[in-house]
Design a protein around this motif. Structure first.
Motif, mmCIF file in Angstrom:
data_model
loop_
_atom_site.group_PDB
_atom_site.id
_atom_site.type_symbol
_atom_site.label_atom_id
_atom_site.label_comp_id
_atom_site.label_asym_id
_atom_site.label_seq_id
_atom_site.Cartn_x
_atom_site.Cartn_y
_atom_site.Cartn_z
ATOM 1 N N GLU A 9 0.962 -1.072 0.060
ATOM 2 C CA GLU A 9 0.042 0.084 0.008
ATOM 3 C C GLU A 9 0.966 1.280 0.035
ATOM 4 O O GLU A 9 0.453 2.295 -0.728
ATOM 5 N N VAL A 10 2.066 1.266 0.804
ATOM 6 C CA VAL A 10 2.929 2.472 0.921
ATOM 7 C C VAL A 10 3.445 2.668 -0.553
ATOM 8 O O VAL A 10 3.710 3.764 -0.857
ATOM 9 N N ALA A 11 3.982 1.506 -1.065
ATOM 10 C CA ALA A 11 4.728 1.533 -2.217
ATOM 11 C C ALA A 11 3.929 1.998 -3.383
ATOM 12 O O ALA A 11 4.452 2.682 -4.257
ATOM 13 N N GLU A 12 2.420 2.004 -3.373
ATOM 14 C CA GLU A 12 1.546 2.377 -4.281
ATOM 15 C C GLU A 12 1.747 4.024 -4.290
ATOM 16 O O GLU A 12 1.547 4.714 -5.541
ATOM 17 N N TRP A 13 1.941 4.809 -3.187
ATOM 18 C CA TRP A 13 1.979 6.119 -3.038
ATOM 19 C C TRP A 13 3.354 6.572 -3.534
ATOM 20 O O TRP A 13 3.425 7.922 -3.661
ATOM 21 N N ALA A 14 4.444 5.917 -3.449
ATOM 22 C CA ALA A 14 5.816 6.336 -3.711
ATOM 23 C C ALA A 14 5.963 7.170 -4.994
ATOM 24 O O ALA A 14 6.548 8.292 -5.048
ATOM 25 N N PRO A 15 5.334 6.642 -5.895
ATOM 26 C CA PRO A 15 5.440 7.523 -7.528
ATOM 27 C C PRO A 15 4.851 8.774 -7.486
ATOM 28 O O PRO A 15 4.791 9.473 -8.171
ATOM 29 N N LYS A 16 3.852 8.886 -6.388
ATOM 30 C CA LYS A 16 3.058 10.137 -6.525
ATOM 31 C C LYS A 16 3.753 11.174 -5.632
ATOM 32 O O LYS A 16 3.205 12.310 -5.460
#
Length: 374
Positions: free
Chosen positions: A289-296
């Motif tokens: 879940e955390v990784a999904e936000w990294a590119p943002k």
């Protein structure tokens, strides 16, 4: 009291309802790849404004990193990181003027610094000192509030006072998604709406109130939809898009200054790190879940856009990075300095005139200290 739609120049109830409802999707002007997204309602801020915001973003990221290091060194008692939320912090400070008030939460250290408060003074409270560390009146920044939503009531009070005195003041009141479940949130919004006050409520929805996810707090379509129940407009914005934040918050502030009344803005963002250094976020959310936000990441996104505009050069990047390192060094030097503690402060600022019990306790402490030093 006048109908909110008439205040906005809308006699048609359908038009008024549409005016108060937020956008179907969070407003976005620059996507995660750094590309411009056209929006008829919100024009893109100019390159100079975005470059100023980028400078504060870089400083803010460095402040978060340095503060976390100072916690590990025992120089800060606690630190609620805003890593990943810096765009919200920076925009809330830059959208208002020098004479406007900012009411931050405990997580809004970067916003306080961006408003002009000395970094060391900003962190004094989180160091465990007994006072806030800075004069709220100097930069029109309230002390950081740890209790949820209590600062919203104070913000509304300042806005009410400004209106009664005829001042050209706007108040931006920050809170998290968890604060919207508090009674003080309701009271503040209702009072602001009823008295038509110049205050912008800015909710940083980072998806978790410590370990409680948003879907355990509300089943509303969005937090911004709560605004219509108070008769004020609500808006949703991509909380990792600095350009969109400046545009949406700027419009809400301008509207409030022109007599349009309060507004509620919800930023969709994410807390990339734990709630504080005392929290273990892995217990309630997954690494995926955390990784999904990294590119943002707001910093990466704005950097890409400014480079595409040819506004951000390598030389300027180095200059901004140097500024961030200067701030970090200032934090290290200031918070590593040993402070002289005066035990009398335990009793000096409790009552204007000491009670008999305080006088007795102060005398006992003086006696103990004198015997230890003898």
């Amino acid at each position: 009291m006048a109908d909110p739609s008439r205040r906005a120049g809308m006699d048609d109830p359908v038009t008024a309802e549409a005016y108060m409802l937020p956008s179907g999707q969070p407003v976005q002007l620059v996507d995660p790849d750094g590309l411009h997204v056209h929006n008829d309602k919100y024009p893109l801020p100019d390159g100079e404004a975005l470059l100023k915001a980028y400078r504060e973003l870089v400083v803010g990221r460095r402040v978060n990193d340095q503060a976390n290091a100072l916690v590990r060194q025992g120089r800060l008692a606690v630190y609620p990181s805003s890593h990943g939320q810096e765009a919200c912090q920076v925009a809330s400070a830059l959208c208002i003027g020098a004479d406007d008030w900012l009411f931050p939460t405990y997580r809004d250290t970067v916003a306080v610094i961006a408003k002009g408060v000395d970094p060391v003074q900003t962190l004094t409270l989180l160091q465990g000192d007994w006072h806030s560390g800075y004069d709220p009146y100097e930069h029109k920044v309230s002390i950081q509030a740890t209790p949820l939503a209590t600062q919203l009531l104070h913000a509304v009070g300042v806005a009410h006072a400004a209106k009664l005195k005829g001042e050209d003041t706007v108040v931006v009141a920050l809170c998290g998604d968890g604060a919207t479940s508090e009674g003080d949130f309701h009271e503040a919004l209702n009072f602001a709406a009823v008295f038509h006050l110049p205050v912008v409520f800015f909710v940083q929805n980072n998806q978790y109130a410590i370990s409680v996810p948003l879907n355990k707090q509300t089943v509303a379509p969005s937090l911004a939809h709560k605004a219509i129940g108070y008769g004020m407009p609500g808006e949703r914005v991509d909380g990792n898009d600095t350009a969109a934040l400046l545009a949406v918050l700027g419009k809400a502030v301008d509207r409030a200054r022109q007599g349009g009344g309060p507004a509620l803005v919800e930023a969709h963002t994410y807390r990339m790190q734990s709630h504080t250094n005392a929290d273990d976020a892995t217990r309630y959310r997954t690494d995926d879940e955390v990784a999904e936000w990294a590119p943002k990441d707001p910093l990466v996104r704005l950097r890409a856009y400014l480079k595409e505009l040819n506004v951000l050069t390598e030389e300027l990047e180095e200059e901004i990075a140097g500024l961030a390192e200067t701030v970090a060094a200032q934090m290290r030097d200031g918070l590593n300095a040993e402070t002289e503690v005066d035990p009398e402060d335990l009793f000096r600022f409790v009552f204007t005139e000491k009670t008999s019990q305080l006088r007795e306790q102060a005398a006992m402490l003086r006696d103990e200290l004198s015997r230890e030093s003898a």
